[in-house]
Design an enzyme around this catalytic site. Structure first.
Site, PDB file in Angstrom:
ATOM      1  N   ASP A  57      -5.169 -28.280  26.894  1.00  0.00           N
ATOM      2  CA  ASP A  57      -4.267 -28.100  25.788  1.00  0.00           C
ATOM      3  C   ASP A  57      -2.886 -28.139  26.253  1.00  0.00           C
ATOM      4  O   ASP A  57      -2.529 -27.538  27.255  1.00  0.00           O
ATOM      5  CB  ASP A  57      -4.523 -26.932  25.089  1.00  0.00           C
ATOM      6  CG  ASP A  57      -4.144 -26.709  23.826  1.00  0.00           C
ATOM      7  OD1 ASP A  57      -2.771 -27.154  23.424  1.00  0.00           O
ATOM      8  OD2 ASP A  57      -4.674 -26.132  22.701  1.00  0.00           O
ATOM      9  N   LEU A  79       0.811 -38.970  26.477  1.00  0.00           N
ATOM     10  CA  LEU A  79       0.730 -39.604  25.420  1.00  0.00           C
ATOM     11  C   LEU A  79       0.488 -38.584  24.072  1.00  0.00           C
ATOM     12  O   LEU A  79       0.574 -38.920  22.771  1.00  0.00           O
ATOM     13  CB  LEU A  79      -0.058 -40.929  24.892  1.00  0.00           C
ATOM     14  CG  LEU A  79      -0.162 -42.053  26.160  1.00  0.00           C
ATOM     15  CD1 LEU A  79      -1.015 -43.079  25.935  1.00  0.00           C
ATOM     16  CD2 LEU A  79       1.327 -42.410  26.245  1.00  0.00           C
ATOM     17  N   ALA A  80       0.451 -37.193  24.535  1.00  0.00           N
ATOM     18  CA  ALA A  80       0.036 -36.222  23.388  1.00  0.00           C
ATOM     19  C   ALA A  80       1.246 -35.831  22.765  1.00  0.00           C
ATOM     20  O   ALA A  80       2.486 -35.744  23.603  1.00  0.00           O
ATOM     21  CB  ALA A  80      -0.420 -35.071  24.088  1.00  0.00           C
ATOM     22  N   ALA A  81       1.195 -35.465  21.553  1.00  0.00           N
ATOM     23  CA  ALA A  81       2.481 -34.998  20.728  1.00  0.00           C
ATOM     24  C   ALA A  81       1.847 -34.868  19.283  1.00  0.00           C
ATOM     25  O   ALA A  81       0.955 -35.284  18.933  1.00  0.00           O
ATOM     26  CB  ALA A  81       3.491 -36.251  20.916  1.00  0.00           C
ATOM     27  N   GLN A  82       2.877 -33.960  18.823  1.00  0.00           N
ATOM     28  CA  GLN A  82       2.611 -34.004  17.095  1.00  0.00           C
ATOM     29  C   GLN A  82       3.759 -35.305  16.869  1.00  0.00           C
ATOM     30  O   GLN A  82       4.891 -35.161  16.990  1.00  0.00           O
ATOM     31  CB  GLN A  82       3.215 -32.788  16.527  1.00  0.00           C
ATOM     32  CG  GLN A  82       3.042 -32.700  15.255  1.00  0.00           C
ATOM     33  CD  GLN A  82       3.662 -33.743  14.234  1.00  0.00           C
ATOM     34  OE1 GLN A  82       2.921 -34.863  13.840  1.00  0.00           O
ATOM     35  NE2 GLN A  82       4.886 -33.847  13.967  1.00  0.00           N
ATOM     36  N   SER A 124      10.718 -41.883  22.724  1.00  0.00           N
ATOM     37  CA  SER A 124      10.502 -42.774  21.330  1.00  0.00           C
ATOM     38  C   SER A 124      11.717 -43.228  20.955  1.00  0.00           C
ATOM     39  O   SER A 124      13.159 -42.649  21.155  1.00  0.00           O
ATOM     40  CB  SER A 124      10.068 -41.857  20.364  1.00  0.00           C
ATOM     41  OG  SER A 124      10.156 -42.203  19.053  1.00  0.00           O
ATOM     42  N   GLU A 126      12.931 -43.093  18.095  1.00  0.00           N
ATOM     43  CA  GLU A 126      13.593 -41.901  16.990  1.00  0.00           C
ATOM     44  C   GLU A 126      14.549 -41.108  17.927  1.00  0.00           C
ATOM     45  O   GLU A 126      15.231 -40.430  17.111  1.00  0.00           O
ATOM     46  CB  GLU A 126      12.292 -40.844  16.490  1.00  0.00           C
ATOM     47  CG  GLU A 126      11.299 -41.856  15.792  1.00  0.00           C
ATOM     48  CD  GLU A 126      11.793 -42.087  14.325  1.00  0.00           C
ATOM     49  OE1 GLU A 126      12.745 -41.381  13.840  1.00  0.00           O
ATOM     50  OE2 GLU A 126      11.598 -43.124  13.572  1.00  0.00           O
ATOM     51  N   TYR A 148      11.001 -34.268  15.318  1.00  0.00           N
ATOM     52  CA  TYR A 148      10.112 -34.958  16.099  1.00  0.00           C
ATOM     53  C   TYR A 148      11.201 -35.633  17.338  1.00  0.00           C
ATOM     54  O   TYR A 148      10.917 -35.523  18.353  1.00  0.00           O
ATOM     55  CB  TYR A 148       9.403 -35.959  15.372  1.00  0.00           C
ATOM     56  CG  TYR A 148       8.831 -37.021  16.210  1.00  0.00           C
ATOM     57  CD1 TYR A 148       7.613 -36.806  17.150  1.00  0.00           C
ATOM     58  CD2 TYR A 148       9.299 -38.374  16.393  1.00  0.00           C
ATOM     59  CE1 TYR A 148       7.190 -37.855  17.922  1.00  0.00           C
ATOM     60  CE2 TYR A 148       8.919 -39.254  17.350  1.00  0.00           C
ATOM     61  CZ  TYR A 148       7.621 -38.912  17.757  1.00  0.00           C
ATOM     62  OH  TYR A 148       7.201 -39.863  18.887  1.00  0.00           O
ATOM     63  N   LYS A 152      11.637 -35.032  21.180  1.00  0.00           N
ATOM     64  CA  LYS A 152      11.439 -36.194  22.118  1.00  0.00           C
ATOM     65  C   LYS A 152      12.312 -36.371  23.128  1.00  0.00           C
ATOM     66  O   LYS A 152      12.333 -36.539  24.237  1.00  0.00           O
ATOM     67  CB  LYS A 152      10.941 -37.497  21.436  1.00  0.00           C
ATOM     68  CG  LYS A 152       9.586 -37.799  20.888  1.00  0.00           C
ATOM     69  CD  LYS A 152       8.670 -37.965  21.870  1.00  0.00           C
ATOM     70  CE  LYS A 152       7.297 -38.386  21.530  1.00  0.00           C
ATOM     71  NZ  LYS A 152       6.409 -38.599  22.587  1.00  0.00           N
ATOM     72  N   ARG A 183      -3.900 -47.567  13.809  1.00  0.00           N
ATOM     73  CA  ARG A 183      -2.615 -46.527  13.726  1.00  0.00           C
ATOM     74  C   ARG A 183      -3.376 -45.680  12.301  1.00  0.00           C
ATOM     75  O   ARG A 183      -4.331 -45.934  11.657  1.00  0.00           O
ATOM     76  CB  ARG A 183      -1.741 -47.585  13.204  1.00  0.00           C
ATOM     77  CG  ARG A 183      -0.443 -46.771  12.742  1.00  0.00           C
ATOM     78  CD  ARG A 183       0.048 -46.094  13.938  1.00  0.00           C
ATOM     79  NE  ARG A 183       1.593 -46.193  14.418  1.00  0.00           N
ATOM     80  CZ  ARG A 183       2.272 -45.349  15.028  1.00  0.00           C
ATOM     81  NH1 ARG A 183       1.790 -44.465  15.651  1.00  0.00           N
ATOM     82  NH2 ARG A 183       3.422 -45.570  15.113  1.00  0.00           N
TER      83      ARG A 183
END
Length: 324
Positions: A57, A79-82, A124, A126, A148, A152, A183
């Site tokens: 986790d 690559l784990a993220a909300q 990202s 973003e 988010y 990042k 997706r």
């Protein structure tokens, strides 16, 4: 001796494509999975017998350290993220804990277990948010416009800090939007292709959508995971923008998707304030020239081909469901 790779977020879109790709490169592939009451292995079911899933986790430092000690990977791909921007407004603290601090936990676990492990951080576009220049490149200042995006930025800079402070092979890929039939339905590209297919089959009458003028640099996830791998094969760690260098409006996405089904999107779409962002990002379009020069990478799937691929996949899936 086979190389070993550990992928966090292996059950997601990018994780599944990366796992597939690494298997073709002869890797032993391990995937970190969080224990939940509803496990979703749909994207990796076809390769599940070829990979090893390990419990862990991103919120738990001990589990990350134990996993690294047991697996002893050569490469770690985080690559784990909300990863959904809209959700980050409703869950800003959770987003920060996973998407930002989770990176620190993983980097520190690597530093403790084996600082020679090569690390990839999924940054990202973003992060650019309210853009300072067009197109965006590795040196463009960040101005995130969502929790988010802010998370990042933290993940990106903590990766740079561990690289420079501990001489770790830690690299960030600043990926612009990348899509595929895998997706999630909450993302606008898949929402459009899925509902267009449902409308074609008479299962829906309309598609409710947000800002159709918003523009994005959309590529194919399968192309982008190849860039991730190339980054970790370099002698020196660095940061790279991965993008197509082209921008398309949501209205273009609608046009291509509905045209694949011989439909006029204007007859079926309704603009809904509910799907508008509190703060919209500006013109996101990446400059991938550094990745082209240093990695020899370039995208292979065009925007039109990508959308067509997604529409055809959704149409076939829905037809199969109707037959069942």
């Amino acid at each position: 001796m086979k190389k070993r790779a550990l992928i966090t977020g292996i059950t997601g879109q990018d994780g599944s494509y990366l796992a597939e790709f690494l298997l073709t490169q002869g890797y032993d592939v391990y995937g970190l999975v969080r224990r939940t009451s509803t496990l979703n292995f749909e994207r990796i079911r076809h390769i599940q017998e070829q990979i090893t899933l390990v419990p862990g986790d991103m919120l738990d430092q001990t589990s990350l350290t134990v996993t690294l000690s047991q697996v002893q990977p050569d490469e770690v791909y985080n690559l784990a993220a909300q990863s959904f921007v809209q959700t980050s407004w409703n869950q800003p603290v959770f987003t920060g804990d996973v998407t930002a601090l989770g990176v620190t936990r993983l980097l520190d676990a690597i530093r403790t277990v084996n600082p020679e492990i090569r690390f990839y951080q999924a940054s990202s576009s973003e992060m650019f948010g309210k853009v300072r220049e067009v197109p965006q490149k590795e040196t463009t200042p960040f101005y995130p416009r969502s929790p988010y995006g802010v998370a990042k930025v933290y993940g990106h800079w903590i990766t740079v800090n561990y690289r420079e402070s501990y001489n770790m092979h830690a690299t960030s890929g600043i990926l612009f939007n990348h899509e595929s039939p895998r997706r999630g339905l909450e993302f606008v590209t898949r929402k459009v292709t899925y509902h267009a297919a449902r409308i074609k089959l008479g299962l829906d009458q309309e598609l409710r959508i947000g800002n159709t003028d918003a523009r994005r640099d959309w590529g194919f996830a399968g192309d982008y995971v190849r860039a991730m791998w190339l980054m970790l094969q370099q002698d020196t760690p660095d940061d790279y923008v991965v993008a197509t260098g082209e921008t398309h409006a949501v209205s273009e996405l609608l046009d291509v998707a509905f045209s694949c089904l011989d439909l006029d999107w204007r007859k079926y779409t309704v603009q809904d304030e509910k799907f508008m962002r509190p703060a919209e990002v500006d013109l996101l379009v990446g400059d991938p020239s550094k990745a082209g020069r240093a990695l020899g990478w370039e995208p292979e799937v065009t925007f039109e081909k990508l959308v067509q691929m997604m529409v055809e996949s959704d149409l076939q899936t829905l037809k199969n469901t109707l037959k069942a």
